[in-house]
Design a protein around this motif. Structure first.
Motif, PDB file in Angstrom:
ATOM      1  N   THR A 256      22.148  -1.809  -0.611  1.00  0.00           N
ATOM      2  CA  THR A 256      22.803  -3.207  -0.761  1.00  0.00           C
ATOM      3  C   THR A 256      23.109  -3.276  -1.957  1.00  0.00           C
ATOM      4  N   ARG A 257      22.229  -3.224  -3.538  1.00  0.00           N
ATOM      5  CA  ARG A 257      22.803  -3.310  -4.409  1.00  0.00           C
ATOM      6  C   ARG A 257      22.856  -2.504  -5.497  1.00  0.00           C
ATOM      7  N   GLU A 258      22.827  -1.067  -4.742  1.00  0.00           N
ATOM      8  CA  GLU A 258      22.936   0.485  -5.613  1.00  0.00           C
ATOM      9  C   GLU A 258      21.523   0.315  -6.722  1.00  0.00           C
ATOM     10  N   GLU A 259      20.271   0.004  -6.213  1.00  0.00           N
ATOM     11  CA  GLU A 259      20.080  -0.162  -6.545  1.00  0.00           C
ATOM     12  C   GLU A 259      19.136   1.913  -6.913  1.00  0.00           C
ATOM     13  N   PRO A 260      19.235   2.516  -7.617  1.00  0.00           N
ATOM     14  CA  PRO A 260      18.814   3.735  -6.900  1.00  0.00           C
ATOM     15  C   PRO A 260      17.063   4.185  -7.510  1.00  0.00           C
ATOM     16  N   LEU A 261      16.741   3.707  -8.680  1.00  0.00           N
ATOM     17  CA  LEU A 261      15.300   3.380  -8.830  1.00  0.00           C
ATOM     18  C   LEU A 261      14.540   3.173  -7.025  1.00  0.00           C
ATOM     19  N   LEU A 262      15.430   1.609  -7.246  1.00  0.00           N
ATOM     20  CA  LEU A 262      14.192   0.875  -6.021  1.00  0.00           C
ATOM     21  C   LEU A 262      14.020   1.627  -4.892  1.00  0.00           C
ATOM     22  N   ILE A 263      15.876   2.475  -4.294  1.00  0.00           N
ATOM     23  CA  ILE A 263      15.751   2.844  -3.710  1.00  0.00           C
ATOM     24  C   ILE A 263      14.205   3.912  -3.360  1.00  0.00           C
ATOM     25  N   LEU A 264      14.100   4.827  -4.810  1.00  0.00           N
ATOM     26  CA  LEU A 264      13.200   5.718  -4.811  1.00  0.00           C
ATOM     27  C   LEU A 264      11.433   5.363  -4.109  1.00  0.00           C
ATOM     28  N   VAL A 265      11.974   4.050  -5.184  1.00  0.00           N
ATOM     29  CA  VAL A 265      10.803   3.589  -5.166  1.00  0.00           C
ATOM     30  C   VAL A 265       9.969   3.781  -3.825  1.00  0.00           C
ATOM     31  N   ALA A 266      10.420   3.076  -2.609  1.00  0.00           N
ATOM     32  CA  ALA A 266      10.826   2.789  -1.583  1.00  0.00           C
ATOM     33  C   ALA A 266      10.250   3.975  -1.006  1.00  0.00           C
ATOM     34  N   PHE A 267      11.286   5.146  -1.312  1.00  0.00           N
ATOM     35  CA  PHE A 267      10.817   5.898  -0.504  1.00  0.00           C
ATOM     36  C   PHE A 267       9.449   6.847  -0.917  1.00  0.00           C
TER      37      PHE A 267
ATOM     38  N   PHE B 239       0.774  -1.201  -0.144  1.00  0.00           N
ATOM     39  CA  PHE B 239      -0.188  -0.135   0.301  1.00  0.00           C
ATOM     40  C   PHE B 239       0.862   1.230  -0.114  1.00  0.00           C
ATOM     41  N   PRO B 240       0.946   2.540  -1.251  1.00  0.00           N
ATOM     42  CA  PRO B 240      -0.368   2.812  -1.663  1.00  0.00           C
ATOM     43  C   PRO B 240      -0.683   1.619  -2.973  1.00  0.00           C
ATOM     44  N   MET B 241       0.205   0.968  -3.269  1.00  0.00           N
ATOM     45  CA  MET B 241      -0.020   0.624  -4.676  1.00  0.00           C
ATOM     46  C   MET B 241      -1.008  -0.346  -5.041  1.00  0.00           C
ATOM     47  N   ASP B 242      -1.206  -0.653  -6.349  1.00  0.00           N
ATOM     48  CA  ASP B 242      -2.295  -1.559  -6.316  1.00  0.00           C
ATOM     49  C   ASP B 242      -3.472  -2.201  -5.374  1.00  0.00           C
ATOM     50  N   GLY B 243      -1.779  -3.160  -5.744  1.00  0.00           N
ATOM     51  CA  GLY B 243      -1.675  -4.905  -4.694  1.00  0.00           C
ATOM     52  C   GLY B 243      -1.777  -4.113  -3.333  1.00  0.00           C
ATOM     53  N   GLY B 244      -1.584  -3.201  -2.706  1.00  0.00           N
ATOM     54  CA  GLY B 244      -1.889  -2.830  -1.945  1.00  0.00           C
ATOM     55  C   GLY B 244      -2.877  -2.400  -1.221  1.00  0.00           C
TER      56      GLY B 244
ATOM     57  N   VAL C 227       6.481   5.042  -1.683  1.00  0.00           N
ATOM     58  CA  VAL C 227       5.683   4.065  -1.012  1.00  0.00           C
ATOM     59  C   VAL C 227       5.908   4.286   0.632  1.00  0.00           C
ATOM     60  N   PHE C 228       7.152   4.377   1.371  1.00  0.00           N
ATOM     61  CA  PHE C 228       6.710   4.589   2.307  1.00  0.00           C
ATOM     62  C   PHE C 228       6.157   6.006   2.849  1.00  0.00           C
ATOM     63  N   LEU C 229       6.184   7.043   2.420  1.00  0.00           N
ATOM     64  CA  LEU C 229       5.576   8.460   2.662  1.00  0.00           C
ATOM     65  C   LEU C 229       3.759   7.941   1.917  1.00  0.00           C
ATOM     66  N   GLY C 230       3.280   7.711   1.234  1.00  0.00           N
ATOM     67  CA  GLY C 230       2.883   7.729   0.343  1.00  0.00           C
ATOM     68  C   GLY C 230       1.432   6.865   1.430  1.00  0.00           C
TER      69      GLY C 230
ATOM     70  N   ALA D 209      -2.884  -2.279   6.269  1.00  0.00           N
ATOM     71  CA  ALA D 209      -2.335  -2.241   5.177  1.00  0.00           C
ATOM     72  C   ALA D 209      -0.661  -1.402   4.650  1.00  0.00           C
ATOM     73  N   ALA D 210      -1.104   0.090   5.271  1.00  0.00           N
ATOM     74  CA  ALA D 210      -0.148   0.509   5.653  1.00  0.00           C
ATOM     75  C   ALA D 210       1.015   0.056   5.980  1.00  0.00           C
ATOM     76  N   THR D 211       1.055  -0.697   7.849  1.00  0.00           N
ATOM     77  CA  THR D 211       2.506  -1.043   7.975  1.00  0.00           C
ATOM     78  C   THR D 211       3.179  -2.263   7.246  1.00  0.00           C
ATOM     79  N   LEU D 212       2.277  -2.884   6.851  1.00  0.00           N
ATOM     80  CA  LEU D 212       2.732  -3.991   5.478  1.00  0.00           C
ATOM     81  C   LEU D 212       3.468  -3.474   4.428  1.00  0.00           C
ATOM     82  N   GLY D 213       2.852  -2.276   3.901  1.00  0.00           N
ATOM     83  CA  GLY D 213       3.576  -1.190   2.771  1.00  0.00           C
ATOM     84  C   GLY D 213       4.790  -0.415   3.036  1.00  0.00           C
ATOM     85  N   GLN D 214       4.554  -0.625   4.259  1.00  0.00           N
ATOM     86  CA  GLN D 214       5.636   0.933   4.911  1.00  0.00           C
ATOM     87  C   GLN D 214       6.874  -0.350   5.573  1.00  0.00           C
ATOM     88  N   SER D 215       6.620  -1.481   5.789  1.00  0.00           N
ATOM     89  CA  SER D 215       7.947  -2.938   6.003  1.00  0.00           C
ATOM     90  C   SER D 215       7.787  -3.554   4.503  1.00  0.00           C
TER      91      SER D 215
END
Ligand code: ZN
Length: 358
Positions: A199-210, A157-162, A212-215, A182-188
């Protein structure tokens, strides 16, 4: 959302682009350029434009389904994580939210299937991987849409699956508890994804996570606030014990009022008690430094502030207060009499009290 720009309007919905999305576009074009010069940069840009169109079609799946249930969508923002259609409200029925959440992925699935059939009927073979030799562009789009589909169905959450998960939980546990889980699971999932991205140096994934967490936290907070204020009217949540400043007063007189109590914002009234504006603490300080203590309140105040009626509902009042960017709005009844002050502090206090009382 800050840092987003409107680029067009389709069927009553503004299309906005977030600046981070443009950064990703630029980065992508640069990668293409560094690999194959201007032609590759152009190909990269075209591929991105097509991706952009696929994401928009996905969002309009949500938007048109929402419209079927009478929910309008003022705008859709394109972020690096995909699009976010900002629905006017969450539909009452969890079943409706479920259908709205599924409509986007359904469109993406349809695009992938149609493009795949086009590829197959083109006679280039059955496997997408093989096709990429002959039809790189369409094969790219099929791959991207499958990726989009799987990505959106992650229950964060807040992505579609969430949202699907929230709707399922809400139908059993109610909107507030369902959203909280749903929000707790989304943030986790966002934290796990963000750490993995680090760890994998994937900037896009970090951005997505950011995002999702805020949303997740923003939506959960909004749902809790709305639930806490349900059924309230402005008349029950306004400050009724307050002082006003006459429009002919000097700033020195207003300073005395400010220092004599806790009140920070003063309605400015004319001789008939009609509201002419609001004098905020910031107005007062700025007026003092620019024009001195003998200058008038009329020049320092914020004039023409919107007023709210005491019968206005909770959510609408909160939206208007936020939209005004003012710390307080005057509450004026049908006869034009100033009856109260709507302030964020007072609303927060009231919600705390209501929550404490269950
Ligand atoms: Zn979606």
């Amino acid at each position: 959302m800050q840092w987003s720009y409107t680029i067009g309007r389709i069927a009553g919905t503004d299309i906005k682009v977030h600046v981070t999305f443009l950064l990703v576009v630029g980065w992508w074009a640069l990668m293409g350029y560094s690999q194959g010069g201007p032609t590759a940069a152009l190909a990269s840009a075209l591929a991105l434009l097509a991706l952009f169109a696929c994401v928009l079609l996905h969002e309009f799946g949500h938007i048109l389904m929402a419209r079927r249930f009478g929910v309008r969508t003022p705008d859709v923002i394109l972020l690096p994580i995909g699009g976010v259609a900002r629905l006017e409200r969450i539909p009452e029925e969890p079943r409706q939210e479920l259908l709205i959440a599924l409509a986007g992925p359904a469109v993406t699935l349809a695009i992938a299937v149609i493009l795949y059939l086009v590829l197959r009927l083109g006679g280039s073979g059955a496997q997408v991987a093989e096709l990429s030799e002959h039809q790189p562009f369409l094969a790219f789009l099929v791959t991207v849409n499958i990726y989009l589909l799987l990505f959106n169905l992650i229950p964060a959450f807040p992505m579609d699956g969430g949202r699907v998960l929230r709707a399922l939980l809400a139908s059993r546990l109610g909107l507030v508890r369902g959203t909280r889980i749903a929000a707790t699971l989304g943030q986790s999932l966002a934290v796990i994804g963000g750490l993995y991205g680090l760890t994998r140096e994937e900037p896009l994934l970090i951005l997505v996570a950011f995002f999702v967490f805020l949303g997740a936290s923003a939506e959960a907070a909004a749902v809790e606030t709305r639930a806490a204020g349900q059924g309230l009217q402005v008349g029950q949540m306004m400050v009724t014990n307050f002082r006003t400043v006459p429009i002919h007063a000097t700033l020195a007189q207003a300073v005395n009022l400010l220092l004599s109590g806790e009140q920070r914002e003063f309605p400015v009234v004319d001789n008939y008690g009609r509201t002419e504006g609001i004098l905020t603490r910031d107005n007062l300080i700025k007026g003092l430094s620019q024009r001195g203590p003998d200058s008038g309140v009329a020049e320092a105040m914020t004039p023409n502030v919107p007023t709210v009626p005491p019968t206005l509902g909770f959510q609408e009042a909160l939206d208007r207060l936020r939209a005004s960017h003012l710390p307080a709005l005057p509450v004026v009844d049908v006869s034009g009499t100033l009856v109260g002050l709507l302030t964020m502090d007072n609303i927060t206090d009231l919600l705390l009290i209501r929550r404490a009382q269950g």
